[in-house]
Design an enzyme around this catalytic site. Structure first.
Site, mmCIF file in Angstrom:
data_model
loop_
_atom_site.group_PDB
_atom_site.id
_atom_site.type_symbol
_atom_site.label_atom_id
_atom_site.label_comp_id
_atom_site.label_asym_id
_atom_site.label_seq_id
_atom_site.Cartn_x
_atom_site.Cartn_y
_atom_site.Cartn_z
ATOM 1 N N HIS A 15 0.943 -3.272 -4.458
ATOM 2 C CA HIS A 15 1.364 -3.676 -3.473
ATOM 3 C C HIS A 15 0.032 -3.767 -2.222
ATOM 4 C CE1 HIS A 15 5.707 -3.564 -3.668
ATOM 5 N NE2 HIS A 15 5.284 -3.228 -4.812
ATOM 6 N N ASP A 113 4.792 -4.187 4.431
ATOM 7 C CA ASP A 113 5.277 -4.374 3.010
ATOM 8 C C ASP A 113 6.841 -4.433 3.201
ATOM 9 O OD1 ASP A 113 6.387 -3.396 0.425
ATOM 10 O OD2 ASP A 113 4.599 -4.078 -0.150
#
Length: 472
Positions: A15, A113
């Site tokens: 990520h 995120d």
């Protein structure tokens, strides 16, 4: 005055790296396409090293080091892995608040995120827009939004259909993300995750690591579903070929084989003759899976690179059942097989002329990297949104061939060997289609739709900064 953006990735390499690649692209946007840009990236101590090549390439990118989040609790009422932590500790939130409020030029936007839905509330309370960064594609994001908003429930053997999505896809219950399946309806922990998901839906905008030529139907669906056009597809977010400033080779962690050794090995192979096998940065095979995979590679007689993880962090395999490469395997495949233990330089491997096929777990980073390289994709999803990505590759894009499905469908060595050999055919329909999509991907980031969306994203953020309209 610069446009200062706070970027908050979920604290795992898969990520963090695409969000850093996004920051790199924003910092190197041509002027006057964007005002001067400054980026602060929230990072935990153990992941700080991932920023090193990016920090070296730009003084406008700075880290903000916060403590690591508390480990997630492991549900006891259902079998399954621990769920991803989304909320930070109280001390981290306090440190972030103090940094934000004391900064001489505080951020005018938060890009975070999609696992961090709570940052929508954090940004709203400070009068700045929060933008969701989706390291998954628009198809998977559409499924995720529908799941958490509508809360469909089912049994293990049943199918969940998504009638409002393009092509009306359906998935077996076991193929939906585990973080959704492990909680019973009404569970307080499930309600917390739903609150975070709604925070994503209600956020000011979404940046998706995808491109219009790949997922146009699902990008249009998201815009219609959310009721606004602030959905920007800016992918594939990858380092440019030959761009050492973003560290395309040394991007993850330690490895048993250096990147230069891997590329030298590939240089000695004919074009399109190598199968690359990797299940991402977190998934680990169990022993049965590994045994069938190794036997299939041996019997196939194809050239291959196998990236073998040695520890389990993804939760799909018990620590006692982590699959080890058979003891005599490397001797049996000497000369045509290379085993990498640890991190593999995946982007350079896939871009190499010798690689023709990618056996993958269908994580979105791997999916984009394989598509951009024009590889035929052999799909073996393990969890998360990977089953959605596999469906996109096989059923909608026509670039993939199903090989396995988690622990449910482990391919037999004989069949796997046949598919591996077949996948390297130059006239394979999936190969023709893969080359077409690779060209579309390159067009998108070379003055095409993704470059235009990236510039439009910065324009909108800058306009919001100038207007000082606090309606987020």
């Amino acid at each position: 005055m610069s446009v200062h953006i706070l970027m908050y990735p979920y604290p795992t390499a898969g990520h963090i790296i695409p969000l850093l690649d996004l920051a790199h692209k924003l910092l190197h946007l041509p002027r006057p396409a964007a005002a001067a840009v400054a980026v602060t990236v929230v990072v935990t101590p153990e992941n700080l090293h991932l920023l090193d090549p990016f920090l070296a390439s730009s003084s406008s990118l700075q880290p903000l080091v916060l403590p690591s989040p508390e480990p997630p609790r492991r549900p006891t009422h259902r079998r399954g892995a621990s769920s991803p932590p989304s909320a930070p500790s109280a001390s981290s939130t306090s440190l972030l608040s103090r940094w934000f409020e004391s900064h001489p030029s505080p951020p005018c936007a938060v890009v975070s995120d999609f696992f961090l839905g709570w940052t929508h509330r954090f940004a709203r309370d400070r009068g700045v827009p929060r933008v969701v960064f989706s390291p998954s594609g628009a198809f998977a994001l559409s499924v995720t939004f529908a799941l958490w908003r509508d809360l469909p429930r089912s049994d293990e053997g049943s199918t969940v259909s998504f009638a409002r999505l393009p092509n009306r896809p359906g998935f077996p219950w076991s193929h939906l993300p585990q973080v959704y399946r492990i909680y019973e309806a009404g569970d307080p922990e499930m309600e917390r995750y739903r609150e975070d998901a709604i925070g994503n839906i209600e956020s000011w905008g979404i940046v998706v690591n995808s491109f219009d030529g790949l997922e146009r139907a699902y990008l249009d669906h998201l815009r219609k579903d959310l009721g606004h056009d602030r959905v920007w597809a800016v992918g594939p977010i990858l380092p440019a070929e030959g761009d050492s400033s973003a560290g395309p080779v040394n991007r993850g962690g330690p490895s048993s084989v250096s990147a230069s050794e891997v590329l030298t090995w590939l240089d000695a192979c004919p074009g399109g003759s190598v199968v690359y096998v990797c299940f991402g940065s977190r998934a680990v095979l169990n022993q049965r899976q590994m045994d069938e995979l190794a036997a299939g590679l041996e019997r196939s007689r194809v050239r291959f690179i196998l990236c073998a993880r040695q520890s389990s962090r993804g939760g799909h395999v018990a620590a006692s059942d982590i699959g080890a490469v058979p003891e005599d395997f490397e001797a049996q495949v000497a000369g045509r097989g290379l085993v990498i233990r640890g991190w593999a330089p995946q982007v350079p491997i896939l871009r190499h002329r010798a690689v023709g096929t990618f056996l993958t777990h269908c994580g979105w980073n791997s999916t984009l990297e394989g598509l951009s390289a024009g590889a035929v994709m052999l799909t073996w999803p393990m969890g998360a949104e990977q089953f959605v990505n596999a469906k996109l590759l096989v059923d909608e894009l026509g670039v993939g061939i199903r090989v396995g499905e988690g622990l449910e469908k482990i391919p037999k060595a004989e069949e796997l060997a046949r598919v591996l050999a077949e996948s390297l055919r130059g006239d394979l329909p999936q190969r023709v289609r893969a080359k077409e999509i690779s060209g579309t991907a390159q067009d998108a980031i070379n003055g095409g739709s993704s470059d235009k969306d990236l510039s439009d994203f910065m324009r909108c953020v800058d306009e919001q900064r100038k207007s000082k309209m606090h309606t987020f």
